[in-house]
Design an enzyme around this catalytic site. Structure first.
Site, mmCIF file in Angstrom:
data_model
loop_
_atom_site.group_PDB
_atom_site.id
_atom_site.type_symbol
_atom_site.label_atom_id
_atom_site.label_comp_id
_atom_site.label_asym_id
_atom_site.label_seq_id
_atom_site.Cartn_x
_atom_site.Cartn_y
_atom_site.Cartn_z
ATOM 1 N NE ARG A 168 4.976 10.219 -2.463
ATOM 2 C CZ ARG A 168 4.441 10.524 -3.486
ATOM 3 N NH1 ARG A 168 5.131 10.367 -4.810
ATOM 4 N NH2 ARG A 168 3.025 10.568 -3.503
ATOM 5 C CB SER A 192 -1.090 -0.039 1.129
ATOM 6 O OG SER A 192 -1.632 -1.164 1.380
ATOM 7 C CG ASP A 231 -4.318 0.032 0.311
ATOM 8 O OD1 ASP A 231 -4.002 0.590 -0.645
ATOM 9 O OD2 ASP A 231 -4.281 0.370 1.467
#
Length: 499
Positions: free
Chosen positions: A192, A177, A230
């Site tokens: 990132r 996620s 997710d």
């Protein structure tokens, strides 16, 4: 003798006058204090205001950024990432599959047995594991080894009837996620970290490769066949149960949105168009930013002091990681500038992120006459005792202001998706349902946040259109969705189709 009496009377009168003056001064001081308190709270309320006109501007800006993000790489704060999921679950999925759901400070490992259209999800088992704080700032090897070790222990608990078929390798759907640029359904490089993670040696590298190496080190014979965000997993899980699911939103520690885009709306620079005619787009909407967002001094300071200043502005205004922190910052100003908790600001009040959103939610939901839950949280979290009911009521008001703003902005984001898909208005002769699959602890457990968001969306859409829009809680949707996508992208399914 009379002189003594006179002197005593004069002294006594002076004492009474002095006492009265002290009382007057105290009343004035308290009056000034509360005037300052109410001034700060009113300014907060004004700055956080989300009238329908402003929310529609936010929704319009979201839709514009979605178009820009699809049109060119780097053209928007929204990444609009191609997920490589162009065949959402149909219900035919069959067999035993694993899922690993890494979404924040916890992760889940799941085992799912699928039985096709007749039986659906036959059985599922899962275990939730907390990530030690030191690993969030550690190395990639430490983090992935910890995850793989938990997965190995979970695999060892397979019961009778929950084993893979003979001569078949176990397969895993990996819900990761964080912003990833996918290069295939089972590979992608980390753009990132978000949600407080700071592990530099993974950025720019394939996260599946890191997990696969860790599984090898821990002796797990398992193949990652699907890498999903997710939100994409939640969308897949929602579609398995309801064919009208067109988008998914996560409102938890972090936040994100994903939706099903028409292949014809995806420019050619993204690569070959999906044969199915549709593709799931991972928006990474936490990075959305607009001049219409009602930012306050507290949001600006939080952002400047964060690990990723200038990034994830929308997420910092609406997600579970940050709501409690914004409230803490408001309380800190009240303590320092209006002596809200006494002459000295409590030291714990100055600790960043000491107030969690669950604790904020508990205070916000306190319905007791004396607000005893608020008093309890103030003592447990900040070490603050003996607060007045008046003080506690102000704290509940602050929680309401910050939660309501986040909820309304979430509704505006959903409206932005509906606008992009042309589902924010009724078309002649159409009454098709548009289902938004929603998951995340913030949505599930923060009742006032959830109710406010749903009410705001209905107001934005109007009575007629809102009848066609359904918010559906997709509990553990991201985990089940990852297992379903592992099934629909199984290596053995490919082999069977090619033979």
């Amino acid at each position: 003798m009379k002189k003594v009496v006179v002197v005593a009377a004069v002294v006594g009168a002076a004492v009474v006058c002095g006492g009265a003056a002290y009382v007057v001064r105290e009343r004035m001081r308290k009056s000034n204090k509360w005037a300052k308190v109410m001034s700060i709270v009113k300014e907060l309320d004004d700055k956080c205001s989300t009238p329908l006109g402003k929310l529609r501007q936010v929704a319009d800006a979201m839709a514009v950024e979605m178009h820009a993000g699809l049109a060119s790489e780097g053209g928007s704060k929204l990444k609009m990432l191609i997920s490589y999921v162009d065949n959402l679950p149909t219900g035919d999925e069959n067999g035993l599959f694993y899922a690993l759901d890494l979404g924040g400070t916890n992760f889940r490992v799941l085992r799912v047995k699928l039985g096709g259209k007749e039986k659906g999800v036959v059985q599922q088992e899962f275990e939730e594991v907390s990530i030690p704080p030191e690993l969030i700032d550690g190395t990639s090897e430490q983090l992935f080894d910890y995850i793989a070790e938990a997965l190995a222990k979970f695999v060892a608990t397979e019961s009778e009837g929950l084993h893979p078929e003979p001569n078949k390798q176990r397969e895993l759907g990996f819900t990761f996620s964080f912003p990833v640029k996918q290069t295939s359904i089972a590979s992608g490089t980390l753009i990132r970290w978000t949600k407080g993670f700071n592990i530099e040696d993974v950025v720019g590298e394939d996260v599946v490769a890191h997990l696969s190496k860790a599984m090898q080190r821990k002796g797990i014979d398992m193949r990652v066949t699907a890498l999903v965000n997710d939100t994409v997993g939640t969308l897949a899980g929602g579609r398995f149960y309801n064919k009208d699911v067109i988008a998914a939103v996560i409102l938890g520690t972090g936040t994100n949105g994903a939706y099903v885009e028409r292949a014809s709306a995806i420019p050619k620079w993204h690569g070959p168009l999906p044969k199915s005619g549709e593709m799931v787009i991972n928006m990474e909407w936490g990075n959305f930013r607009s001049s219409h967002l009602p930012l306050t001094e507290y949001d600006i300071a939080l952002d400047e002091e964060s690990l990723n200043p200038g990034e994830q502005i929308y997420e910092k205004m609406i997600s579970g990681l940050y709501l409690g922190e914004v409230v803490r910052r408001v309380l800190c100003k009240l303590a320092e500038e209006a002596s809200f908790f006494g002459d000295t600001a409590p030291s714990k009040l100055k600790t960043p992120f000491v107030l969690s959103t669950p604790a904020m939610s508990a205070m916000h939901h306190d319905t007791s006459p004396d607000l005893k839950d608020v008093a309890s949280k103030l003592k447990d979290v900040f070490g603050i005792s003996n607060t007045s009911l008046k003080t506690r009521k102000v704290i509940v008001d602050i929680c309401d202001i910050i939660a309501s703003r986040g909820a309304c902005l979430s509704a505006a984001g959903i409206l932005g998706i509906l606008k992009k898909l042309g589902r924010d208005t009724l078309k002649t002769g159409e009454n098709q349902k548009s289902v938004i699959a929603l998951d995340g602890g913030l949505f599930e457990h923060y009742t006032k946040f959830r109710d406010c968001m749903e009410d705001a969306l209905k107001e934005l859409l109007g009575d007629e259109v809102s009848e066609t829009i359904v918010i559906e809680h997709s509990n553990d949707g991201s985990g089940i969705g990852a297992a379903l996508l592992a099934a629909s992208h199984s290596q053995y399914l490919v082999d069977d189709e090619s033979s």
